[in-house]
Design an enzyme around this catalytic site. Structure first.
Site, short mmCIF file in Angstrom:
data_model
loop_
_atom_site.label_atom_id
_atom_site.label_comp_id
_atom_site.label_asym_id
_atom_site.label_seq_id
_atom_site.Cartn_x
_atom_site.Cartn_y
_atom_site.Cartn_z
N THR B 33 0.84 -1.20 0.00
CA THR B 33 0.00 0.00 0.00
C THR B 33 0.88 1.25 0.00
OG1 THR B 33 -1.60 -1.25 1.29
CG2 THR B 33 -1.91 1.13 1.21
N ASP B 57 8.71 -8.92 -4.25
CA ASP B 57 8.21 -9.88 -3.26
C ASP B 57 7.73 -11.13 -4.01
OD1 ASP B 57 6.99 -11.24 -1.23
OD2 ASP B 57 5.92 -9.50 -0.43
#
Lengths: 306, 349
Positions: B33, B57
């Site tokens: 976010t 990731d």
């Protein structure tokens, strides 16, 4: 006063930040955070501090060559060893025991488990079942109490300085024993028996000793007496230093100690090896003296024939 | 003179020099976010420039955060002309490498048979740290493309990184590779001619040349990563003990790599004192706990840009929600004036 540029302001802030993290400040900051909570097991060792101590100067990083690499590796190894020692000696659960390095953590864990093994159970285990290391230690102790030598029981860590002092004393004792045996017995004894000096002495006992055919009886009797005295002195030295010479110096015994019980189908392997090494020690001393006696006999035969 | 760092990311959002921005922290603190928010704000603040958001990731969240599918190739975010996203997919990248090897090899040899079944991908896919290595390759590819003027040019690349451990390994790679290549260079210097002859001297394969080229690229990346005007790391955390501890360790690790880190985003704050409408006992006690760590953050990081972000009533997914949320990075959140915004997030279907 003139306004400074954004870049300059950023640089000043950056330097201020770096200053706060330097000279042990990084570890203090971590300690400050972990101090907020009771029973925190998190490490307060900073990667920045370890880098400062490992690489005091930036040039070290850029320098090349085998010598520098070896030096760096030595420093790292020395650091790892000192960390391991401090971890093993510090109480379990202390903040210093926690580290980012998994290998060092493993040593700490083993040390912790070994300490717990003395109590029989692992306190971290709610079931109360003894851990694998505790079982291993217990089985080794049981094994040795059944028939092992007294020195073969579970060892307390001994100060290396004490071991070193003991070794010096033992070596000195060995040297003096050899010196006394060779200079004050073997040398005159061999001189006389090679000279056929039997008739020079009127006493029967002396004549018996100086008879060439009795050489092995006399020599072996002397060796038994000399070795007994030597071992008595050695044992008293071990007792006073509280150090077992074989346990601390024999590489074979150290290797045998690493063999888990049950792996080799010989009961009390360590005890048997200890016994074998003690016999070998006696035999080797006997053989050394015999060799010296043969050399001396040859030398004196030549000397007397001249 | 005492200079104070502002409690927002205005400086970074308007920065024209930064080329690499890493966003990282402990798992579950809102890294994706935050990285999406930074990218959106930068893209909005500098419409003439191109931005690329890369997820390194292995458990990608970018597609879900924006509500549209991104892949291994950069793709523009719908509704934003100057922001692209991509998710580095190790298995797809390895499959590409595998296919390339198959095409280059003789179809009848045994090695090709092995590769036909995706052998290379399977073999290398399980190597620890392969995600980081592929992310690093992506960075190298990007730099090369920029130099050669191929494809889309990006002015700033923002990395949505994996939790701390992965990221640190990734950031350590340039230094490790640089040292490795230096050692390799020394060895190859001595045995270079022999190596060339062993690996098919007839094809004039210059191993040393390849190593030097790679070394130069790695060194360039290392220089850029340690240049505070070009690279910065934004730490994301929540106001809790473990998160604060990991943030501090992350900052110290980054400083040990000579990387610049000057911003911290503290996510999921309740601001319960100023929310009379939603101020239950649980929220109050949690907010009290958060305040305790916020005080410590304020004390420890007074020279950092500490941005306090609110916990929203709904999920922050989709471009509109992200835009609403990300504005607090540019202008700090006011619990009284901005309270209603956190209840205004659209529900994603």
């Amino acid at each position: 006063m003139s306004e400074i540029s954004d870049a300059e302001r950023r640089r000043i802030l950056r330097e201020k930040r770096q200053q706060k993290f330097s000279k042990g400040g990084a570890s203090t900051r971590l300690a400050k955070i972990t101090g907020q909570t009771e029973n925190s097991f998190l490490s307060t060792e900073s990667p920045l501090d370890s880098r400062e101590s490992s690489y005091p100067a930036q040039e070290t990083k850029s320098s090349t060559g085998n010598e520098d690499s070896t030096k760096q590796m030595d420093e790292l190894l020395a650091k790892a060893t000192s960390k391991t020692t401090s971890k093993a000696s510090s109480p379990p659960g202390s903040a210093e025991q926690q580290s980012g390095n998994p290998e060092l953590d493993l040593f700490a864990q083993i040390a912790k488990l070994q300490q717990n093994a003395n109590n029989g159970t692992d306190p971290a285990d709610p079931s109360g079942a003894p851990d694998i290391f505790a079982q291993l230690m217990a089985s080794m102790q049981q094994d040795e109490s059944k028939g092992g030598s007294p020195g073969a029981t579970a060892q307390q860590p001994i100060d290396p300085a004490v071991v070193e002092a003991h070794n010096i004393a033992v070596n000195k004792l060995k040297s003096y024993t050899i010196l006394v045996k060779w200079l004050f017995f073997l040398l005159p004894y061999l001189y006389y028996i090679t000279r056929s000096a039997r008739d020079a002495f009127q006493h029967n006992a002396v004549n018996y000793v100086l008879d060439k055919s009795n050489f092995f009886t006399v020599f072996t009797t002397f060796e038994i007496v000399a070795l007994s005295v030597y071992y008595q002195l050695l044992m008293s030295a071990e007792k006073s230093h509280n150090v077992n010479t074989l346990d601390n110096n024999s590489k074979i015994l150290k290797l045998v100690s690493m063999v888990p019980p049950g792996l080799v189908p010989i009961p009390n392997l360590r005890g048997k090896v200890v016994q074998a090494l003690q016999y070998w020690d006696v035999v080797s001393m006997y053989l050394t003296d015999l060799c010296f006696a043969i050399v001396l006999a040859g030398f004196f035969q030549y000397y007397h024939s001249m | 003179m005492d200079y104070i760092a502002e409690p927002n990311l205005k400086e970074l959002i308007n920065s024209t020099t930064h080329k690499w921005i890493f966003v990282g922290g402990k798992g579950g603190v809102g890294k994706t976010t935050s990285s999406c928010s930074i990218s959106i704000q930068m893209a909005l603040a500098q419409p003439t420039k191109q931005f690329l958001l890369i997820s390194t990731d292995p458990a990608h969240n970018l597609s879900d955060a924006f509500g549209e599918k991104f892949g291994k190739d950069a793709r523009k975010v719908t509704g934003m002309d100057n922001l692209s996203c991509m998710e580095i997919d190790p298995s797809a990248a390895l499959k590409d490498m595998n296919d390339m090897s198959v095409a280059q090899n003789d179809k009848n040899d045994g090695f090709s048979d092995l590769l036909q079944g995706g052998g290379l991908a399977e073999l290398t896919g399980s190597i620890p740290g392969i995600d980081e290595a592929l992310s690093f390759m992506e960075v190298m590819k990007h730099i090369k493309r920029q130099e050669e003027g191929e494809g889309e040019k990006y002015d700033t690349v923002i990395f949505d990184t994996a939790p701390t451990g992965h990221t640190l390994r990734f950031l350590q790679l340039p230094q490790t590779l640089s040292q490795l290549l230096q050692k390799f260079g020394e060895i190859a210097g001595r045995f270079g001619p022999m190596l060339n002859s062993l690996t098919g001297g007839g094809q004039n394969m210059d191993i040393m040349g390849k190593v030097d080229e790679l070394k130069a690229n790695v060194e360039k990346i290392r220089e850029q990563f340690t240049n505070p005007d070009m690279t910065t790391f934004v730490c994301v955390c929540i106001s809790e003990f473990l998160s604060l501890y990991e943030t501090e360790r992350l900052i110290q690790e980054l400083m040990s790599y000579d990387m610049d880190v000057n911003s911290i985003i503290v996510n999921q704050l309740l601001f319960a004192d100023d929310d009379a409408e939603h101020n239950c006992r649980r929220c109050q006690s949690r907010w009290n706990m958060q305040k305790k760590y916020l005080d410590q953050i304020g004390e420890l990081y007074d020279d950092f840009h500490v941005v306090k972000m609110p916990l929203c009533a709904g999920e922050i997914r989709g471009l509109n929600n992200l835009k609403k949320f990300s504005q607090f990075l540019n202008k700090e959140y006011d619990p009284v004036a901005d309270n209603k915004i956190i209840y205004e997030l659209e529900e994603q279907k």
